[in-house]
Design a protein around this motif. Structure first.
Motif, PDB file in Angstrom:
ATOM      1  N   GLU A  52       4.460  -3.644   1.544  1.00  0.00           N
ATOM      2  CA  GLU A  52       4.453  -4.336   0.278  1.00  0.00           C
ATOM      3  C   GLU A  52       3.703  -5.642   0.455  1.00  0.00           C
ATOM      4  O   GLU A  52       4.488  -6.416  -0.496  1.00  0.00           O
ATOM      5  CB  GLU A  52       5.826  -3.990  -0.338  1.00  0.00           C
ATOM      6  CG  GLU A  52       6.237  -2.651  -0.800  1.00  0.00           C
ATOM      7  CD  GLU A  52       7.593  -2.413  -1.225  1.00  0.00           C
ATOM      8  OE1 GLU A  52       8.320  -3.430  -1.294  1.00  0.00           O
ATOM      9  OE2 GLU A  52       7.806  -1.152  -1.694  1.00  0.00           O
ATOM     10  N   LEU A  53       3.014  -5.863   1.183  1.00  0.00           N
ATOM     11  CA  LEU A  53       2.411  -7.122   1.402  1.00  0.00           C
ATOM     12  C   LEU A  53       1.553  -7.471   0.436  1.00  0.00           C
ATOM     13  O   LEU A  53       0.593  -6.482  -0.098  1.00  0.00           O
ATOM     14  CB  LEU A  53       1.824  -7.296   2.788  1.00  0.00           C
ATOM     15  CG  LEU A  53       2.659  -7.311   3.841  1.00  0.00           C
ATOM     16  CD1 LEU A  53       1.796  -7.473   5.330  1.00  0.00           C
ATOM     17  CD2 LEU A  53       3.835  -8.069   4.019  1.00  0.00           C
ATOM     18  N   PRO A  54       1.310  -8.705  -0.095  1.00  0.00           N
ATOM     19  CA  PRO A  54       0.078  -8.998  -1.203  1.00  0.00           C
ATOM     20  C   PRO A  54      -1.186  -8.886  -0.467  1.00  0.00           C
ATOM     21  O   PRO A  54      -1.115  -9.075   0.861  1.00  0.00           O
ATOM     22  CB  PRO A  54       0.883 -10.401  -1.507  1.00  0.00           C
ATOM     23  CG  PRO A  54       1.500 -10.999  -0.322  1.00  0.00           C
ATOM     24  CD  PRO A  54       2.050  -9.703   0.092  1.00  0.00           C
ATOM     25  N   HIS A  55      -2.256  -8.859  -1.213  1.00  0.00           N
ATOM     26  CA  HIS A  55      -3.566  -8.495  -0.740  1.00  0.00           C
ATOM     27  C   HIS A  55      -4.049  -9.947  -0.151  1.00  0.00           C
ATOM     28  O   HIS A  55      -4.657  -9.749   1.009  1.00  0.00           O
ATOM     29  CB  HIS A  55      -4.528  -8.059  -1.741  1.00  0.00           C
ATOM     30  CG  HIS A  55      -4.455  -6.740  -2.568  1.00  0.00           C
ATOM     31  ND1 HIS A  55      -4.486  -5.954  -1.797  1.00  0.00           N
ATOM     32  CD2 HIS A  55      -4.055  -6.427  -3.959  1.00  0.00           C
ATOM     33  CE1 HIS A  55      -4.454  -4.694  -2.458  1.00  0.00           C
ATOM     34  NE2 HIS A  55      -4.094  -5.244  -3.638  1.00  0.00           N
ATOM     35  N   THR A 109      -4.733  -1.360   6.133  1.00  0.00           N
ATOM     36  CA  THR A 109      -4.587  -2.092   4.871  1.00  0.00           C
ATOM     37  C   THR A 109      -3.666  -1.485   4.129  1.00  0.00           C
ATOM     38  O   THR A 109      -2.582  -1.588   3.467  1.00  0.00           O
ATOM     39  CB  THR A 109      -6.111  -2.242   4.342  1.00  0.00           C
ATOM     40  OG1 THR A 109      -6.737  -2.768   4.852  1.00  0.00           O
ATOM     41  CG2 THR A 109      -5.777  -2.942   2.630  1.00  0.00           C
ATOM     42  N   LEU A 110      -3.616   0.127   4.318  1.00  0.00           N
ATOM     43  CA  LEU A 110      -2.960   0.903   3.528  1.00  0.00           C
ATOM     44  C   LEU A 110      -1.641   0.818   3.897  1.00  0.00           C
ATOM     45  O   LEU A 110      -0.510   0.674   3.068  1.00  0.00           O
ATOM     46  CB  LEU A 110      -3.391   2.416   3.661  1.00  0.00           C
ATOM     47  CG  LEU A 110      -2.596   3.524   2.749  1.00  0.00           C
ATOM     48  CD1 LEU A 110      -3.479   4.325   1.832  1.00  0.00           C
ATOM     49  CD2 LEU A 110      -1.670   4.240   3.447  1.00  0.00           C
ATOM     50  N   ILE A 111      -1.132   0.961   5.139  1.00  0.00           N
ATOM     51  CA  ILE A 111       0.056   0.602   5.755  1.00  0.00           C
ATOM     52  C   ILE A 111       0.549  -0.634   5.228  1.00  0.00           C
ATOM     53  O   ILE A 111       1.867  -0.615   4.881  1.00  0.00           O
ATOM     54  CB  ILE A 111       0.199   0.631   7.290  1.00  0.00           C
ATOM     55  CG1 ILE A 111      -0.277   2.369   7.736  1.00  0.00           C
ATOM     56  CG2 ILE A 111       1.284   0.491   7.961  1.00  0.00           C
ATOM     57  CD1 ILE A 111      -0.719   2.463   9.337  1.00  0.00           C
ATOM     58  N   LEU A 112      -0.047  -1.779   5.507  1.00  0.00           N
ATOM     59  CA  LEU A 112       0.583  -2.908   5.143  1.00  0.00           C
ATOM     60  C   LEU A 112       0.952  -3.083   3.577  1.00  0.00           C
ATOM     61  O   LEU A 112       1.706  -3.795   3.134  1.00  0.00           O
ATOM     62  CB  LEU A 112      -0.259  -4.186   5.471  1.00  0.00           C
ATOM     63  CG  LEU A 112      -0.569  -4.215   7.132  1.00  0.00           C
ATOM     64  CD1 LEU A 112      -1.683  -5.204   7.274  1.00  0.00           C
ATOM     65  CD2 LEU A 112       0.839  -4.590   7.657  1.00  0.00           C
ATOM     66  N   GLY A 121      11.701  -6.002   3.867  1.00  0.00           N
ATOM     67  CA  GLY A 121      10.920  -5.404   4.448  1.00  0.00           C
ATOM     68  C   GLY A 121      10.584  -3.942   3.970  1.00  0.00           C
ATOM     69  O   GLY A 121      10.856  -3.591   2.896  1.00  0.00           O
ATOM     70  N   PRO A 122      10.139  -3.151   4.922  1.00  0.00           N
ATOM     71  CA  PRO A 122       9.562  -1.981   4.250  1.00  0.00           C
ATOM     72  C   PRO A 122      10.610  -0.847   3.876  1.00  0.00           C
ATOM     73  O   PRO A 122      11.864  -1.015   4.463  1.00  0.00           O
ATOM     74  CB  PRO A 122       8.665  -1.384   5.627  1.00  0.00           C
ATOM     75  CG  PRO A 122       9.037  -2.203   6.693  1.00  0.00           C
ATOM     76  CD  PRO A 122       9.660  -3.613   6.268  1.00  0.00           C
ATOM     77  N   ALA A 123      10.180   0.119   3.420  1.00  0.00           N
ATOM     78  CA  ALA A 123      11.018   1.259   2.851  1.00  0.00           C
ATOM     79  C   ALA A 123      11.634   2.052   3.945  1.00  0.00           C
ATOM     80  O   ALA A 123      10.846   2.134   4.939  1.00  0.00           O
ATOM     81  CB  ALA A 123      10.376   2.040   1.929  1.00  0.00           C
TER      82      ALA A 123
END
Lengths: 197, 211
Positions: free
Chosen positions: B175-178, B167-170, B129-131
């Protein structure tokens, strides 16, 4: 030579190694593309540099217990949380319907009222029904606007930077999901048909 | 000869969709497992919207309770994480729409130091998951500077339009794919990429114009 597209700029900012040799050489030679890429890559680096603080490791053992306690009050999955919400929604819906009806009748009365005095000078108020002014003369601005917007797709609008000002009704409409948008279009069409617009 | 009975898999080894099925069948512990599995992602998403541990914990709890109540609405057409992210984004947008975001100093500022590592400890715990931030030694001045820059970036992100912000947060922090971002926000992949591009362009403008 062709400048980098937005997609290429984004790809180059996110993972420069994916940019092909020809496009990379173009960026080296083209000041415009280099400035654009530096801007996007700089913003991305600034965002990536902001790392959220991790809570205490104890939080991760405490949190599921907290959720479990809250979930046990929620009953079974899919159960209605509290019937009062339904009553509130019904009351709110009735209020909105009453206000919409009152507003529609008020608007129609205003629209059909005879023009008098200074108001008569502002013919543009009544202009626009079927693209015609009250005197029957075609409203060219409206006709041109409709022709320009005809066939325009939502994604085209978004790609073309045609964004509404923050806080406007258009902004609210822009946030709707495709289903909500379709429903809004249906409601507007029904209302326009009903009011003869 | 009767076929040998297979022992049920431990909950930790089951797929999300199977846990949902068990939960709908009345097994509350299956939902506990889902919470355990997704709590970090949900919490950190919420944190990005409110910048406060207490508020993020409250929001994350709300996300899971709503998820539990709406579990019958999960049809398995997308990954459970996508479905849960969608709820989380909606809960966060509703909350931040109701009040202004708050900004608190980073835990690493004020002399404690704020060295950065992306995901190592989380991966060590078997999570992805996220950093997040790891504390190592860093000069106090550097920590303050980093905190100041982070506050400016967060303030700028908070000023982005809702979809661009989500969108920017995700994309950046999760690091989610578009494709998954598009599924979460209910738009096309092209729109997701466009929103990300505009988010970065606007972020650059906002950071460039700050006093």
């Amino acid at each position: 030579m062709r400048h980098l597209t937005r997609a290429e700029l984004l790809a180059a900012a996110e993972s420069p190694e994916t940019v092909g040799g020809a496009r990379r050489r173009h960026v080296d030679d083209c000041a415009r593309c280099r400035v654009a890429l530096d801007g996007i890559a700089g913003a991305l680096a600034a965002a990536r540099d902001d790392i959220a603080p991790e809570p205490s490791p104890l939080f991760w053992t405490h949190f599921p217990e907290r959720v479990a306690a809250a979930v046990s009050e929620a009953g079974e999955p899919g159960a209605r949380p509290w019937p009062g919400w339904s009553l509130r929604r019904a009351a709110a819906g009735a209020l909105v319907l009453a206000l919409a009806t009152a507003a529609t009748f008020g608007w129609r009365a205003t629209l059909h009222a005879p023009l008098r005095g200074p108001a008569a000078e502002s013919k543009s108020v009544a202009r626009g029904r079927a693209g015609r002014a009250p005197d029957g003369e075609p409203d060219n601005a409206w006709v041109k606007l409709r022709a320009a917007a005809d066939g325009l797709k939502w994604d085209d609008v978004e790609r073309g930077d045609l964004e509404a000002a923050p806080g406007s009704a258009d902004r609210a409409a822009a946030e709707l999901s495709p289903d909500e948008r379709a429903e809004l279009a249906r409601l507007i069409a029904t209302e326009m048909k009903r009011s003869g617009a | 000869m009767a076929p040998a009975e297979t022992a049920p898999l431990p909950a930790a080894e089951l797929e999300d969709a199977e846990l949902v099925r068990l939960c709908l069948g009345g097994d509350r512990s299956a939902f506990d497992q889902l919470v355990h599995r997704h709590q970090r992602r949900v919490y950190l998403l919420c944190y990005r919207y409110v910048n406060s541990h207490e508020d993020a914990a409250d929001l994350a709890q709300d996300v899971f309770v709503r998820g539990y109540r709406g579990l019958r609405g999960f049809k398995g057409n997308s990954a459970f994480s996508t479905w849960l992210y969608r709820i989380a984004v909606n809960v966060c947008l509703n909350r931040v729409g109701a009040r202004r975001p708050t900004f608190v100093p980073l835990a690493g500022s004020g002399g404690r130091g704020a060295g950065v590592a992306r995901g190592d400890a989380g991966q060590a715990r078997g999570e992805s998951g996220p950093a997040y931030m790891d504390f190592t030694t860093e000069a106090p001045d550097a920590g303050l500077l980093r905190a100041e820059r982070a506050a400016a970036v967060r303030a700028a992100i908070a000023r982005l339009p809702r979809r661009q912000r989500a969108t920017l947060i995700l994309r950046v922090y999760h690091e989610l794919p578009h494709e998954q971002i598009a599924a979460i926000l209910g738009n096309s992949v092209g729109s997701a990429k466009g929103n990300f591009f505009h988010a970065l362009a606007n972020l650059k403008k906002l950071l460039g114009t700050r006093p």
